[in-house]
Design a protein around this motif. Structure first.
Motif, mmCIF file in Angstrom:
data_model
loop_
_atom_site.group_PDB
_atom_site.id
_atom_site.type_symbol
_atom_site.label_atom_id
_atom_site.label_comp_id
_atom_site.label_asym_id
_atom_site.label_seq_id
_atom_site.Cartn_x
_atom_site.Cartn_y
_atom_site.Cartn_z
ATOM 1 N N GLY A 18 11.902 -36.029 19.918
ATOM 2 C CA GLY A 18 10.938 -36.088 21.040
ATOM 3 C C GLY A 18 11.246 -34.397 21.544
ATOM 4 O O GLY A 18 10.396 -33.849 22.335
ATOM 5 N N ARG A 19 12.085 -33.708 21.373
ATOM 6 C CA ARG A 19 12.649 -32.546 22.970
ATOM 7 C C ARG A 19 13.693 -32.043 21.498
ATOM 8 O O ARG A 19 14.709 -31.824 20.814
ATOM 9 C CB ARG A 19 13.247 -33.078 24.175
ATOM 10 N N GLY A 20 13.943 -31.207 22.277
ATOM 11 C CA GLY A 20 15.755 -30.416 21.933
ATOM 12 C C GLY A 20 15.387 -30.246 20.303
ATOM 13 O O GLY A 20 14.745 -29.822 19.704
ATOM 14 N N LEU A 21 16.868 -30.440 19.587
ATOM 15 C CA LEU A 21 16.884 -29.650 18.812
ATOM 16 C C LEU A 21 16.361 -30.794 17.440
ATOM 17 O O LEU A 21 15.842 -30.810 16.765
ATOM 18 C CB LEU A 21 18.366 -29.961 18.146
ATOM 19 N N GLY A 22 15.987 -31.552 17.995
ATOM 20 C CA GLY A 22 15.453 -33.092 16.783
ATOM 21 C C GLY A 22 13.717 -32.551 16.265
ATOM 22 O O GLY A 22 13.192 -32.384 15.656
ATOM 23 N N ARG A 23 12.855 -31.858 17.782
ATOM 24 C CA ARG A 23 12.047 -31.624 18.007
ATOM 25 C C ARG A 23 11.771 -29.888 17.231
ATOM 26 O O ARG A 23 10.660 -29.816 15.895
ATOM 27 C CB ARG A 23 11.336 -31.290 19.072
ATOM 28 N N ALA A 24 12.821 -29.026 17.415
ATOM 29 C CA ALA A 24 12.759 -28.064 16.591
ATOM 30 C C ALA A 24 13.098 -28.474 15.147
ATOM 31 O O ALA A 24 12.439 -27.683 13.771
ATOM 32 C CB ALA A 24 13.515 -27.660 16.892
ATOM 33 N N MET A 25 13.702 -29.308 14.231
ATOM 34 C CA MET A 25 14.171 -29.450 13.306
ATOM 35 C C MET A 25 12.759 -30.351 12.682
ATOM 36 O O MET A 25 12.672 -30.219 11.031
ATOM 37 C CB MET A 25 15.021 -30.760 13.296
ATOM 38 N N ALA A 26 12.712 -31.479 13.490
ATOM 39 C CA ALA A 26 11.144 -31.671 12.902
ATOM 40 C C ALA A 26 10.199 -30.832 12.471
ATOM 41 O O ALA A 26 9.162 -31.095 11.577
ATOM 42 C CB ALA A 26 10.294 -33.548 13.685
ATOM 43 N N LEU A 27 9.839 -29.700 13.738
ATOM 44 C CA LEU A 27 8.405 -28.739 13.219
ATOM 45 C C LEU A 27 9.380 -28.102 11.805
ATOM 46 O O LEU A 27 8.627 -27.129 11.528
ATOM 47 C CB LEU A 27 8.427 -27.837 13.933
ATOM 48 N N ALA A 28 10.599 -27.580 11.418
ATOM 49 C CA ALA A 28 11.119 -26.356 10.650
ATOM 50 C C ALA A 28 10.324 -27.238 9.064
ATOM 51 O O ALA A 28 10.146 -27.102 8.468
ATOM 52 C CB ALA A 28 12.507 -26.135 10.855
#
Ligand SMILES: NC(=O)c1ccc[n+]([C@@H]2O[C@H](COP(=O)([O-])OP(=O)(O)OC[C@H]3O[C@@H](n4cnc5c(N)ncnc54)[C@H](OP(=O)(O)O)[C@@H]3O)[C@@H](O)[C@H]2O)c1
Length: 253
Positions: A18-28
């Motif tokens: 939902g936020r932070g590194l997890g959000r960035a990794m999901a988008l990557a």
């Protein structure tokens, strides 16, 4: 490093998306072609990330999940397989920190850190493995920390939890290598997220922390995600049980 290799047709679960590194990794992962199941407790945050995934032309499902709850985690895997048509990649990213001295820390807080970081990783790996082992393929990426390798004042629970993740990664790697499943970990150093918002709001404390980082700055999420995409794709087919540290040199000192 080829961080843009294709994950076309692959399906991933990202916890803490939902936020932070997890959000960035999901988008990557979405940028690399994967469909993504987004899990965490805050549904509204997951829904916002789902919109971002869909803007990239990929499918997303939102599965509100507390990773410490075995039934909820089983439901996450079942819903992903049913809703996205399979499961290939699990990113165990959900995590919490507690920054009190051991004597000030209540046992409940110790349990919360260990339950989220260690039990959550174990439960999701177990539920995903029941699908990946018979399938004969899969990628599991656990998010550890440079704190797995360092003693840090006021962070015993967090350091212990992250060292456990490194050890769990090695053990699952050797247990499931024969089934074509690779289990690796990423160990980020300091990256600016909500997790360290308090630290970043205190210029003196921040300057002190950054003096321990040879790069003298925090990392950017886009400096972590390419390593995740490599571990999620065929580049890691003969690599398992490893932890890649991305920390601006902090643990190299
Ligand atoms: N930022 C750093 O400098 C840094 C450094 C090293 C390692 N890490 C690791 O990287 C990972 C992501 O951290 P971050 O910095 O992005 O932190 P963050 O911004 O605080 O995000 C943490 C994520 O974990 C989720 N989460 C927490 N408890 C959960 C639970 N019980 N069930 C399901 N999801 C839960 C949160 O969502 P809800 O609260 O909505 O559930 C949120 O999406 C963590 O494992 C952290 O230890 C971060």
């Amino acid at each position: 490093m080829n961080g843009t290799q294709t994950l076309d047709g692959k399906t991933a679960i990202v916890t803490g998306a939902g936020r932070g590194l997890g959000r960035a990794m999901a988008l990557a992962l979405a940028d690399a072609g994967a469909s993504v199941a987004l899990a965490a407790r805050s549904k509204n945050q997951l829904e916002a990330v789902a919109v971002e995934v869909e803007h990239r032309g990929r499918r997303a499902i939102v599965v509100p999940t507390d990773v410490t709850d075995a039934d909820a985690v089983q439901d996450l895997v079942d819903t992903t397989v049913a809703g996205l048509g399979g499961l290939d990649i699990l990113v165990n990213n959900s995590g919490v920190i507690d920054s009190r001295s051991l004597l000030e820390q209540d046992p409940t807080e110790w349990d919360r850190v260990i339950a989220t970081n260690v039990r959550g990783t174990y439960l999701a790996t177990r539920a995903a493995g029941a699908h990946l082992v018979p399938q004969g393929s899969g990628k599991i990426i656990n998010i550890a920390s440079n704190f797995a390798f360092q003693g840090v004042v006021n962070h015993a629970a967090y350091c212990a939890s992250k060292a456990a993740i490194v050890a769990f990664t090695r053990s699952m790697a050797v247990e499931w290598a024969r089934f074509g499943i690779q289990v690796n970990a990423l160990a980020p150093g300091y990256f600016a997220t909500d997790m360290n918002a308090e630290l970043r709001a205190d210029p003196e404390a921040l300057a002190k922390v950054l003096r321990a980082v040879p790069a003298r700055r925090m990392g950017k999420a886009e400096e972590l995600s390419p390593w995740l995409v490599l571990l999620a794709g065929p580049a890691s087919d003969f690599m398992t049980g490893q932890t890649i540290v991305v920390d601006g040199g902090q643990t190299a000192r």
